[in-house]
Design an enzyme around this catalytic site. Structure first.
Site, PDB file in Angstrom:
ATOM      1  N   HIS A 283      -0.995  -6.463  -5.484  1.00  0.00           N
ATOM      2  CA  HIS A 283      -1.020  -7.795  -4.594  1.00  0.00           C
ATOM      3  C   HIS A 283      -0.864  -8.903  -5.417  1.00  0.00           C
ATOM      4  CE1 HIS A 283      -3.259 -11.574  -4.444  1.00  0.00           C
ATOM      5  NE2 HIS A 283      -2.759 -11.957  -3.413  1.00  0.00           N
TER       6      HIS A 283
ATOM      7  N   ASN B  82       0.695 -13.179  -5.405  1.00  0.00           N
ATOM      8  CA  ASN B  82       0.975 -14.625  -4.680  1.00  0.00           C
ATOM      9  C   ASN B  82       1.187 -15.686  -5.423  1.00  0.00           C
ATOM     10  OD1 ASN B  82      -1.512 -16.477  -4.316  1.00  0.00           O
ATOM     11  ND2 ASN B  82      -2.392 -14.467  -4.124  1.00  0.00           N
ATOM     12  N   VAL B  83       2.012 -16.427  -5.005  1.00  0.00           N
ATOM     13  CA  VAL B  83       2.349 -18.246  -5.249  1.00  0.00           C
ATOM     14  C   VAL B  83       2.459 -19.102  -4.384  1.00  0.00           C
ATOM     15  CG1 VAL B  83       3.215 -16.857  -7.645  1.00  0.00           C
ATOM     16  CG2 VAL B  83       4.660 -17.598  -5.430  1.00  0.00           C
TER      17      VAL B  83
ATOM     18  N   HIS C 118       0.855  -0.742   0.202  1.00  0.00           N
ATOM     19  CA  HIS C 118       0.318   0.103  -0.082  1.00  0.00           C
ATOM     20  C   HIS C 118       1.157   1.369   0.145  1.00  0.00           C
ATOM     21  CE1 HIS C 118      -3.618  -1.756   0.182  1.00  0.00           C
ATOM     22  NE2 HIS C 118      -3.369  -2.575   1.789  1.00  0.00           N
TER      23      HIS C 118
END
Length: 311
Positions: A108, A110-111, A98
């Site tokens: 954002h 993700n893995v 942020h």
């Protein structure tokens, strides 16, 4: 199924991303290593790397976790009901940034990998992940750049992957109770194993490695733009949508809370300053209104081209 290789990659990815943000002149990330005590619902360990109060990133984190449990929670088996109750192992890196400047989008990524071990059967593994961009003040060039990077990362794994995962992202990051997208999307996939273990893991690595090239050029273009109280106020209002999505719909948040995960790490994604208003709407013709009219709707951003003759 080499979980050691998955773990090594994820730890390296986390370190690479954190070091890159620190080199950008951001505040140093603190490191919080943790390990689950014997007898807790989940076993395993992780490392939360986060920053708060920085000039570049007002609040952000990049978390690694590797946990094991005796029974898959409902959020992880809604598409695989035959695995309900099976012991499991889950590894992943998840980040949310942020920025302080409202002209820099929130991001954002993700893995993750899941391995379920149903009784009397071979282990079942699958992958998930993706990245998405949430601007407060939309810029076509930024949206196109982000989506180009996503498309290029997936190109070696089939022409169908980017349009399929983009559509999945548009549908997933959608606040049904608002009838409103969270941002301008990106890519999202889950329960993915169709390329076989090795090739699917390779695709996940391509997505993780594409994050910095997708996001940092946008940060560099927007971080020094001038803003005032009005822009910060709108940023705080729009951040409210982020909170609503994460607490109501996000599968990762629900998985962490349902499985007894580490609350501080799970809720790291929440922005530091948020506002809500009753039935508020932006004034027509303003940059705030343009976010709604031009950006908060699915578009073919990867094919966007500037208008001839425009600056």
């Amino acid at each position: 199924m080499d979980t050691a290789a998955i773990r090594a990659y994820l730890l390296d990815l986390q370190a690479t991303i954190v070091e890159a943000f620190e080199r950008e002149g951001g505040a140093p990330f603190i490191e919080d290593r943790w390990q689950r005590a014997p007898g807790e619902r989940l076993q395993g360990d992780g490392c939360s790397r986060l920053v708060e109060g920085g000039e570049l990133i007002e609040r952000g984190g990049c978390n690694f976790s590797h946990v094991r449990g005796s029974a898959m929670p409902p959020s992880a088996t809604q598409h695989r009901p035959e695995l309900a109750g099976a012991p499991f192992e889950a590894l992943g890196v998840s980040l949310v940034m942020h920025p302080r400047n409202p002209h820099v989008p929130t991001v954002h990524m993700n893995v993750r990998a899941f391995i379920a071990q149903p009784e009397g059967r071979e282990p079942v593994a699958w992958f998930g992940g993706g990245m998405d961009l949430t601007p407060y003040y939309g810029v076509e060039e930024d949206a196109a750049h982000f989506h180009h990077a996503c498309r290029d990362a997936l190109a070696p794994y089939g022409d169908d992957k980017y349009p399929r995962f983009k559509r999945w992202c548009d549908e997933y990051f959608f606040l049904k109770h608002r009838a409103e997208p969270r941002g301008i999307g990106g890519i999202f996939f889950d329960d993915f194993a169709e390329l076989g273990f090795e090739r699917s893991f390779e695709m996940v690595r391509a997505v993780g490695d594409a994050f910095l090239p997708a996001y940092l050029p946008i940060v560099r273009r927007r971080r020094d733009l001038v803003y005032g109280d009005a822009e910060r106020d709108f940023q705080a209002y729009r951040r409210g949508r982020y909170v609503e999505f994460n607490l109501v719909y996000d599968r990762g948040t629900l998985f962490g809370l349902q499985s007894g995960g580490r609350t501080e790490s799970i809720l790291m994604s929440m922005p530091p300053i948020v506002k809500w208003r009753y039935d508020w709407h932006p004034v027509a013709g303003t940059p705030e209104a343009r976010l709604y009219s031009d950006f908060l709707r699915p578009r073919d951003w990867a094919d966007w081209q500037p208008v001839a003759g425009s600056a």
